[in-house]
Design an enzyme around this catalytic site. Structure first.
Site, PDB file in Angstrom:
ATOM      1  N   ALA A 284       1.151  -6.696  -9.711  1.00 32.40           N
ATOM      2  CA  ALA A 284       0.105  -7.047 -10.680  1.00 32.40           C
ATOM      3  C   ALA A 284      -0.433  -8.463 -10.542  1.00 32.40           C
ATOM      4  CB  ALA A 284       0.636  -6.847 -12.103  1.00 32.40           C
ATOM      5  N   SER A 285      -0.002  -9.206  -9.549  1.00 31.73           N
ATOM      6  CA  SER A 285      -0.431 -10.603  -9.458  1.00 31.73           C
ATOM      7  C   SER A 285      -1.799 -10.752  -8.812  1.00 31.73           C
ATOM      8  CB  SER A 285       0.599 -11.417  -8.669  1.00 31.73           C
ATOM      9  OG  SER A 285       0.700 -10.950  -7.330  1.00 31.73           O
ATOM     10  N   ARG A 286      -2.309  -9.661  -8.220  1.00 27.83           N
ATOM     11  CA  ARG A 286      -3.610  -9.745  -7.547  1.00 27.83           C
ATOM     12  C   ARG A 286      -4.207  -8.345  -7.421  1.00 27.83           C
ATOM     13  NH1 ARG A 286      -2.923 -11.654  -1.473  1.00 27.83           N
ATOM     14  NH2 ARG A 286      -4.528 -10.130  -1.003  1.00 27.83           N
TER      15      ARG A 286
ATOM     16  N   VAL B 208       9.819  -3.671  -5.621  1.00 28.47           N
ATOM     17  CA  VAL B 208       9.912  -2.212  -5.767  1.00 28.47           C
ATOM     18  C   VAL B 208      10.748  -1.570  -4.668  1.00 28.47           C
ATOM     19  CG1 VAL B 208       7.723  -2.028  -7.006  1.00 28.47           C
ATOM     20  CG2 VAL B 208       7.754  -1.795  -4.504  1.00 28.47           C
TER      21      VAL B 208
ATOM     22  N   SER C  53      -4.248   6.569  -2.851  1.00 34.33           N
ATOM     23  CA  SER C  53      -5.412   6.150  -2.075  1.00 34.33           C
ATOM     24  C   SER C  53      -6.111   7.395  -1.545  1.00 34.33           C
ATOM     25  CB  SER C  53      -4.972   5.272  -0.901  1.00 34.33           C
ATOM     26  OG  SER C  53      -6.065   4.952  -0.057  1.00 34.33           O
TER      27      SER C  53
ATOM     28  N   TYR D 132       0.578   3.846   6.422  1.00 34.12           N
ATOM     29  CA  TYR D 132       0.046   3.707   5.060  1.00 34.12           C
ATOM     30  C   TYR D 132      -0.414   5.064   4.530  1.00 34.12           C
ATOM     31  CZ  TYR D 132      -3.217   2.339   1.340  1.00 34.12           C
ATOM     32  OH  TYR D 132      -3.893   2.228   0.137  1.00 34.12           O
TER      33      TYR D 132
ATOM     34  N   ILE E 259     -12.128  -0.889  -2.676  1.00 34.43           N
ATOM     35  CA  ILE E 259     -12.224  -1.684  -3.897  1.00 34.43           C
ATOM     36  C   ILE E 259     -12.179  -3.160  -3.524  1.00 34.43           C
ATOM     37  CG2 ILE E 259     -11.192  -2.152  -6.150  1.00 34.43           C
ATOM     38  CD1 ILE E 259     -12.258   0.718  -5.797  1.00 34.43           C
TER      39      ILE E 259
END
Length: 257
Positions: A15-17, A65, A143, A157, A190
């Site tokens: 959540a920092s970016r 995580v 995604s 990914y 995004i």
């Protein structure tokens, strides 16, 4: 109008970016207590401080995580601070670029451990507390890459993001008995720090494939996550929302007008 989240506590990993920060900010505006989680506590605190400056309730927490111990410690710390956990936004993820012929086993494992196993660990750590909530909500950030599309250099990914959705569907069956729903948002391109690092040529090539002719904003993802976390979304589980400006629709560039 959605029921406000006053008194509800949400954990947002990564959540920092980027998208995670956008989710944290939107949930705070809706009255939630926001646990801003990142591996770097300094960056997490910067995000939490910004939310508090704008009138929201947020605290920073360090969490990795890829470590179940870290996630267990995080969940306990959040409960000690806010009294419970109502919503988990499992957002943390990485997307290094590596061609298959050059990819090492370590590269594959790092991506899978963070994106796929990290989802399991976040859910597993929060589950005992989500069971105690009035209603539990889990939102995964997957995604379009992997589940729907592909991109050169992102085979690890893409595999990790498809794995999240397979996990989600079976998890929904287990969690339903506890009044917990689990759903996923599937972003396209995004505008985040990571996307900016891809360079102008990449951005231009992506915009050319998007019917809405723009790159998405983090708020586009955050408000979809907010809906899935709402009381009003109580009858939705194991579902996905594609948020990509229509990118996956055209068969070719010739189909665009």
């Amino acid at each position: 109008m959605l029921t406000p989240l006053n008194g509800k506590t949400v954990i947002v990993t990564g959540a920092s970016r980027g998208i995670g920060k956008g989710i944290a900010e939107v949930f705070a505006k809706q009255g939630a207590n926001v646990a801003v989680v990142a591996r770097d506590l300094v960056n997490a605190e910067s995000c939490a401080a910004e939310i508090r400056k704008n009138g929201g309730k947020a605290e920073a927490f360090k969490g990795d995580v890829a470590s179940l111990d870290s996630m267990n410690e995080l969940a306990e710390a959040v409960v000690n601070k806010f009294g419970g956990i109502d919503i988990l936004c499992s957002n943390a993820g990485i997307f290094p670029n590596s061609l298959i012929e050059n990819m090492s086993v370590d590269e594959w494992d790092i991506v899978m451990n963070t994106n796929a196993r990290g989802t399991l660990f976040a859910v597993k750590a929060c589950l005992p507390y989500l069971k105690d909530a009035e209603y539990g909500r889990i939102i995964l950030t997957s995604s379009i890459t992997g589940p729907v599309t592909g991109y050169v250099g992102w085979s690890h990914y893409g595999a990790s993001k498809a794995a999240q959705l397979g996990f989600m569907r079976s998890a929904a069956l287990e969690l339903a008995a506890h009044n917990i729903t689990i759903n996923a948002v599937m972003p396209g391109n995004i505008m985040t720090e990571g996307l900016e690092e891809m360079g102008d040529d990449y951005l231009k090539s992506m915009i050319a494939t998007i019917p809405l002719k723009r790159i998405g904003h983090v708020e586009d993802i955050a408000y979809a996550a907010l809906f899935l976390a709402s009381k009003e979304a109580s009858y939705i589980t194991a579902q996905t929302i594609v948020i990509d400006g229509g990118q996956i629709i055209p068969e070719s560039l010739e189909a665009l007008v």
